[in-house]
Structures are given as structure tokens and as C-alpha cells.
Design a protein around this motif. Structure first.
Motif, PDB file in Angstrom:
ATOM      1  N   CYS A 276       0.843  -1.142  -0.116  1.00 27.37           N
ATOM      2  CA  CYS A 276       0.070   0.222  -0.021  1.00 27.37           C
ATOM      3  C   CYS A 276       0.803   1.414  -0.149  1.00 27.37           C
ATOM      4  N   ALA A 277       1.983   1.172   0.782  1.00 18.69           N
ATOM      5  CA  ALA A 277       2.885   2.383   1.031  1.00 18.69           C
ATOM      6  C   ALA A 277       3.687   2.421  -0.479  1.00 18.69           C
ATOM      7  N   GLU A 278       4.162   1.346  -1.190  1.00 14.72           N
ATOM      8  CA  GLU A 278       4.763   1.600  -2.244  1.00 14.72           C
ATOM      9  C   GLU A 278       4.175   2.029  -3.398  1.00 14.72           C
ATOM     10  N   LEU A 279       2.584   1.972  -3.245  1.00 14.52           N
ATOM     11  CA  LEU A 279       1.778   2.535  -4.318  1.00 14.52           C
ATOM     12  C   LEU A 279       1.266   3.675  -3.869  1.00 14.52           C
ATOM     13  N   ASN A 280       1.627   4.223  -2.911  1.00 14.57           N
ATOM     14  CA  ASN A 280       1.086   5.732  -2.174  1.00 14.57           C
ATOM     15  C   ASN A 280      -0.328   5.629  -2.037  1.00 14.57           C
ATOM     16  N   LEU A 281      -0.823   4.392  -1.321  1.00 16.99           N
ATOM     17  CA  LEU A 281      -2.401   4.223  -1.417  1.00 16.99           C
ATOM     18  C   LEU A 281      -2.604   3.930   0.210  1.00 16.99           C
ATOM     19  N   LEU A 282      -1.305   4.686   1.197  1.00 17.10           N
ATOM     20  CA  LEU A 282      -1.867   4.276   2.469  1.00 17.10           C
ATOM     21  C   LEU A 282      -3.274   4.890   3.142  1.00 17.10           C
ATOM     22  N   ASP A 283      -3.355   6.294   2.717  1.00 17.55           N
ATOM     23  CA  ASP A 283      -4.484   6.968   3.217  1.00 17.55           C
ATOM     24  C   ASP A 283      -5.716   6.739   2.419  1.00 17.55           C
ATOM     25  N   GLU A 284      -5.770   5.694   1.449  1.00 22.34           N
ATOM     26  CA  GLU A 284      -6.893   5.433   0.716  1.00 22.34           C
ATOM     27  C   GLU A 284      -7.580   4.151   1.249  1.00 22.34           C
ATOM     28  N   VAL A 285      -6.589   3.224   2.206  1.00 25.58           N
ATOM     29  CA  VAL A 285      -6.886   2.061   2.782  1.00 25.58           C
ATOM     30  C   VAL A 285      -7.502   2.321   4.137  1.00 25.58           C
ATOM     31  N   ASP A 286      -8.633   1.814   4.651  1.00 22.67           N
ATOM     32  CA  ASP A 286      -9.151   1.909   5.917  1.00 22.67           C
ATOM     33  C   ASP A 286      -8.536   1.117   6.991  1.00 22.67           C
ATOM     34  N   PHE A 287      -8.253  -0.119   6.658  1.00 24.19           N
ATOM     35  CA  PHE A 287      -7.588  -1.059   7.532  1.00 24.19           C
ATOM     36  C   PHE A 287      -6.290  -1.829   6.911  1.00 24.19           C
ATOM     37  N   ILE A 288      -5.205  -1.828   7.801  1.00 19.96           N
ATOM     38  CA  ILE A 288      -4.261  -2.582   6.977  1.00 19.96           C
ATOM     39  C   ILE A 288      -3.593  -3.508   8.236  1.00 19.96           C
ATOM     40  N   LEU A 289      -3.322  -4.535   7.835  1.00 19.16           N
ATOM     41  CA  LEU A 289      -2.966  -5.590   8.853  1.00 19.16           C
ATOM     42  C   LEU A 289      -1.374  -5.999   8.425  1.00 19.16           C
ATOM     43  N   CYS A 290      -0.475  -5.654   9.621  1.00 19.86           N
ATOM     44  CA  CYS A 290       0.975  -5.912   9.346  1.00 19.86           C
ATOM     45  C   CYS A 290       1.306  -6.958  10.438  1.00 19.86           C
ATOM     46  N   THR A 291       2.034  -8.048   9.951  1.00 17.71           N
ATOM     47  CA  THR A 291       2.498  -8.976  10.687  1.00 17.71           C
ATOM     48  C   THR A 291       3.968  -8.744  11.203  1.00 17.71           C
ATOM     49  N   CYS A 292       4.579  -9.000  12.313  1.00 14.94           N
ATOM     50  CA  CYS A 292       5.843  -8.753  12.755  1.00 14.94           C
ATOM     51  C   CYS A 292       6.571 -10.186  12.655  1.00 14.94           C
ATOM     52  N   GLY A 293       5.846 -11.450  12.601  1.00 16.19           N
ATOM     53  CA  GLY A 293       6.819 -12.533  12.452  1.00 16.19           C
ATOM     54  C   GLY A 293       7.349 -13.061  11.275  1.00 16.19           C
ATOM     55  N   LYS A 294       6.999 -12.293  10.290  1.00 21.32           N
ATOM     56  CA  LYS A 294       7.596 -12.718   8.876  1.00 21.32           C
ATOM     57  C   LYS A 294       8.928 -11.779   8.418  1.00 21.32           C
ATOM     58  N   ALA A 295       8.626 -10.875   7.565  1.00 22.88           N
ATOM     59  CA  ALA A 295       9.806 -10.230   7.152  1.00 22.88           C
ATOM     60  C   ALA A 295      10.479  -9.083   8.220  1.00 22.88           C
ATOM     61  N   LEU A 296       9.718  -8.747   9.261  1.00 19.70           N
ATOM     62  CA  LEU A 296      10.354  -8.128  10.170  1.00 19.70           C
ATOM     63  C   LEU A 296      11.157  -8.888  11.335  1.00 19.70           C
ATOM     64  N   GLY A 297      10.950  -9.978  11.269  1.00 18.08           N
ATOM     65  CA  GLY A 297      11.850 -11.011  12.092  1.00 18.08           C
ATOM     66  C   GLY A 297      11.700 -10.926  13.678  1.00 18.08           C
ATOM     67  N   SER A 298      10.277 -10.680  14.016  1.00 18.58           N
ATOM     68  CA  SER A 298       9.909 -10.599  15.523  1.00 18.58           C
ATOM     69  C   SER A 298       8.666 -11.505  15.797  1.00 18.58           C
ATOM     70  N   GLU A 299       7.690 -10.869  16.406  1.00 14.97           N
ATOM     71  CA  GLU A 299       6.551 -11.826  16.427  1.00 14.97           C
ATOM     72  C   GLU A 299       5.361 -10.767  16.715  1.00 14.97           C
ATOM     73  N   GLY A 300       3.893 -11.231  16.762  1.00 12.65           N
ATOM     74  CA  GLY A 300       2.884 -10.430  16.745  1.00 12.65           C
ATOM     75  C   GLY A 300       2.433  -9.719  15.552  1.00 12.65           C
ATOM     76  N   ALA A 301       1.594  -9.079  15.741  1.00 15.69           N
ATOM     77  CA  ALA A 301       0.898  -8.059  14.606  1.00 15.69           C
ATOM     78  C   ALA A 301       0.467  -6.655  14.967  1.00 15.69           C
ATOM     79  N   PHE A 302       0.151  -6.108  14.041  1.00 15.95           N
ATOM     80  CA  PHE A 302      -0.489  -4.780  14.425  1.00 15.95           C
ATOM     81  C   PHE A 302      -1.461  -4.404  13.319  1.00 15.95           C
ATOM     82  N   MET A 303      -2.712  -3.849  13.769  1.00 11.53           N
ATOM     83  CA  MET A 303      -3.801  -3.034  13.017  1.00 11.53           C
ATOM     84  C   MET A 303      -3.324  -1.639  12.677  1.00 11.53           C
ATOM     85  N   LEU A 304      -3.490  -1.098  11.429  1.00 11.15           N
ATOM     86  CA  LEU A 304      -3.592   0.173  11.131  1.00 11.15           C
ATOM     87  C   LEU A 304      -4.951   0.700  10.852  1.00 11.15           C
TER      88      LEU A 304
END
Length: 397
Positions: free
Chosen positions: A226-254
Motif C-alpha cells: 500500500c505504501a509503495e503504491l502511495n495508497l496508505l491514506d486510501e485504505v481503511d484497515f491494514i494488517l501488518c504481521t511482525c513474525g515474517k519479514a520483520l523477524g519478530s512476533e505479533g501483529a498490528f492493525m493500522l
């Protein structure tokens, strides 16, 4: 036990179909993984940037934790006593990355999707429209309550979605369109720009995007597709997980501030779960701060992903992927197991994905690449793909 007999029968059926799942503890060292007494190059991990197995980062965090000790148990729900100072540190780092959004943490992406979608679907006058290939956690949210109204549209078919939207806007007050940015099995991407155009032309539509396999990987700061396509402000809910590319654990909702507060008050998987530990939140904050500095890893991942996709597509094999998640179709379950063993013989661990996890006739190896793979390992993967295709798959075309 009165359940044992029926369970034993069902397990025997799965065993006979070679579909019996097991949990096998393993040891890991960088991109190498020990499996049943042998070391392999790991092609089944979601550690896309290699951050989770980076020893230097691990040692740096341990040293930082020694200076600012954190408990290894939150000892409560985040609404009670489970949100400590490290929770605030992680929230601050996440909101620095996404300054126009508010952040709410969950124990996992599954807990976030199933809980938030159920809460949104429970709002009177709401209907959920989800991509047919959406993750099981999304489906769990849609089916959490009989009162939730939900339909699924053919994968990435925007014309079919538009027809559904036009039909539903006559009956419902709100339409929640749910999809993944990068799909977990095919590695392809959702047409996010087209989804935004649908939202713009239909005021009742809101967008919910699962960035589980794209957060950390896309955008110069790793904020996702969404950020790469400059669409962050167009999307109401964005789920990001932290246990994959981030190399941590948990998740967060934007989301918006109103939505964040609503989720805090309604999402059962948040309200009734003990939070992950303060030490885990400290690690999440540490990794979120590092994420924007990892663009060289993201570029490396793009480079090797393109190379492996090309090798997997040789001999006319279909290729859907546009990411580091690369499906190598074998079609039958039996051939997926055969291909897995073929790769193992070459020191590569690529686990088979079989029906019913994927549709019948769509069994595959699912290759998950890491930026930490060496050129030699990438060449070995490409050679194995081409050799297996030449020996076993070419005749199927």
C-alpha cells in the motif's frame, strides 16, 4: 476417551492420503535448517529479509535488553496489566512509520484478522466481500457469527467484485472489501489501485488489506505494498504481521483513531488474550526502528526472487507470483511429495502444499525466499527447479 476412536479413524485416513501433519522441532542457523538429522537450505521460512536469523541484530538486541531489562511474561490482557512501557515503545515506532494511522497490537496476524473482521462484520448493515483466496484467518472472521453477512468474489476479479458491490449497495449501509496485498500461496498481488478506484466511486465501500507477506518487503522503508503504491491514506484497515519479514512476533492493525478504540472495545481475540511479553514488544520496537535501514536487503530479495521465478517458469510451467513467495506447481499431491524429496536430495527444504490446503490439482512446492540466500544457494535452487521440470513435469504440458 469417547473421542479417541473417531479421531484415530480420521487420522488413519489422513495418513493413508499422505496428509497427516506433524510438528517436528528443528534447529536453525541463518538460512540453514536441520530437519530429521540433516541440514538443508531453508525454502519454507517467512524470514524474508533474513532479519530473524541475523546474529548481529540478535546480539545487539540482547545487549540493549541487558541495559533495560523486560519481563518475559506480560501476565495479563493488554486491557488489564499486559501493556507495559515496551508496548508504548513499539507503538511509537510503528506510528513513526505510519504517521497518518493509529496502531493496535495483537498476538498474531490470525488473531487480528479473525477478531477485527468479526467485529466489523458484526456492525449492523455491514456486508463483507472477500477474495476467494483470502487467508483462513479472514474466513474465520467472516464465519465467526451467523449474523455476519459475507460473500466471496473470484480471485482478483475486479469486474465480479464491482457487480457484487453494485448489488450489495442496494441492501447494505457499509461494504467491507477484504483481500491480501501478497497472497500467501500464489505470491501474486492484489490490484490495489483498482480497488481504490472502486472505493472512490462507491462511498459505501471500505478497504481492508492484509499485508502479512508484503510488510517489510515492499516500499523503500518496508511499509508494504500500500505504501509503495502511495495508497496508505486510501485504505481503511491494514494488517501488518511482525513474525515474517520483520523477524519478530505479533501483529498490528493500522486504522483511524475511532476504529482503534472500537477494536479495543469489541475484538474478542484482543480482550480475552494475555498479551505477548514485554520483552517481545521491546524486540518488536527494536526491529521496527531497524526496518527502514534494510533497503539493500529488499533489493537483494527482489533480485533473487526474479531469478527463481524465471527458473520455476521454464518448460512452460505457470507462474503467478510477483513476489518472494513462489509456487512451483506439481498438480498432484503425490508429485508434490516427490518434488519435496527431489529437492531434499539436493540439500533444499521446500515443503509440499497439498489439497485440501490448495484446490485439488493445484498441489505445489511453496518456495519462500530470503534475502540472506547466497548466490550459490540461489543457483542451486534454479538448477533443481529446471532439472525437476525437465525430468518430471515437461510431459504434462
Amino acid at each position: 476417551m469417547i473421542f479417541d476412536e473417531v479421531m484415530a479413524s480420521e487420522l488413519e485416513k489422513r495418513k493413508n492420503l499422505d496428509l497427516l501433519r506433524r510438528i517436528v522441532p528443528k534447529s536453525q542457523n541463518g538460512v540453514m535448517i536441520e530437519h530429521e538429522g540433516r541440514w538443508y537450505t531453508d525454502l519454507s521460512s517467512n524470514d524474508y529479509l533474513g532479519l530473524g536469523q541475523d546474529r548481529n541484530l540478535r546480539d545487539e538486541f540482547i545487549n540493549a535488553l541487558a541495559l533495560h531489562p523486560q519481563s518475559f511474561s506480560s501476565s495479563g490482557s493488554p486491557l488489564l496489566t499486559g501493556a507495559h512501557d515496551s508496548y508504548l515503545a513499539a507503538q511509537t515506532q510503528a506510528e513513526n512509520l505510519f504517521p497518518t494511522k493509529k496502531v493496535l497490537f495483537f498476538n498474531s496476524g490470525f488473531a487480528a484478522n479473525s477478531g477485527c473482521i468479526a467485529a466489523l462484520g458484526g456492525i449492523k448493515g455491514t456486508v463483507i466481500l472477500a477474495d476467494k483466496l483470502a487467508h483462513a484467518s479472514i474466513i474465520n472472521g467472516m464465519t465467526a457469527d451467523r449474523q455476519i453477512k459475507a460473500f466471496r468474489f473470484p480471485h482478483n476479479d475486479m469486474q465480479a467484485l464491482m457487480r457484487l458491490v453494485q448489488k450489495c449497495e442496494q441492501e447494505y449501509s457499509r461494504i467491507l472489501v477484504v483481500t491480501e496485498a501478497v497472497f500467501s500461496m500464489d505470491g501474486d498481488t492484489a490490484p490495489l489501485k483498482e480497488l481504490v478506484l472502486i472505493k472512490r466511486s462507491h462511498p459505501k465501500v471500505a478497504l481492508y488489506i492484509d499485508e502479512a507477506h508484503s510488510f517489510g518487503v515492499f516500499d523503500k522503508k518496508g511499509r508494504g505494498l500500500c505504501a509503495e503504491l502511495n495508497l496508505l491514506d486510501e485504505v481503511d484497515f491494514i494488517l501488518c504481521t511482525c513474525g515474517k519479514a520483520l523477524g519478530s512476533e505479533g501483529a498490528f492493525m493500522l486504522s483511524s483513531e475511532y476504529a482503534r478504540s472500537y477494536f479495543i472495545n469489541t475484538v474478542r481475540s484482543l480482550i480475552f488474550s494475555t498479551a505477548i511479553s514485554p520483552a517481545a514488544f521491546a524486540h518488536m520496537a527494536f526491529m521496527l526502528k531497524k526496518l527502514p535501514e534494510c533497503n539493500d536487503r529488499r533489493e537483494r530479495l527482489k533480485e533473487i526472487s526474479a531469478k527463481v521465478r524465471a527458473a520455476a517458469a521454464d518448460f512452460g510451467n505457470p507462474m503467478y507470483s510477483q513476489s518472494q513467495v513462489i509456487p512451483y506447481l506439481t498438480y498432484s499431491n503425490e508429485q508434490a511429495v516427490q518434488a519435496c524429496n527431489f529437492f531434499k536430495e539436493r540439500g533444499l527444504l521446500a515443503m509440499p502444499i497439498r489439497h485440501p490446503t490448495v484446490p485439488k490439482g493445484q498441489a505445489r512446492l511453496r518456495l519462500s525466499l530470503s534475502a540472506a540466500l547466497s548466490d550459490e544457494q540461489v543457483d542451486l535452487i534454479c538448477d533443481a527447479l529446471r532439472e525437476y521440470s525437465r525430468l518430471h513435469l515437461k510431459k504434462d504440458f
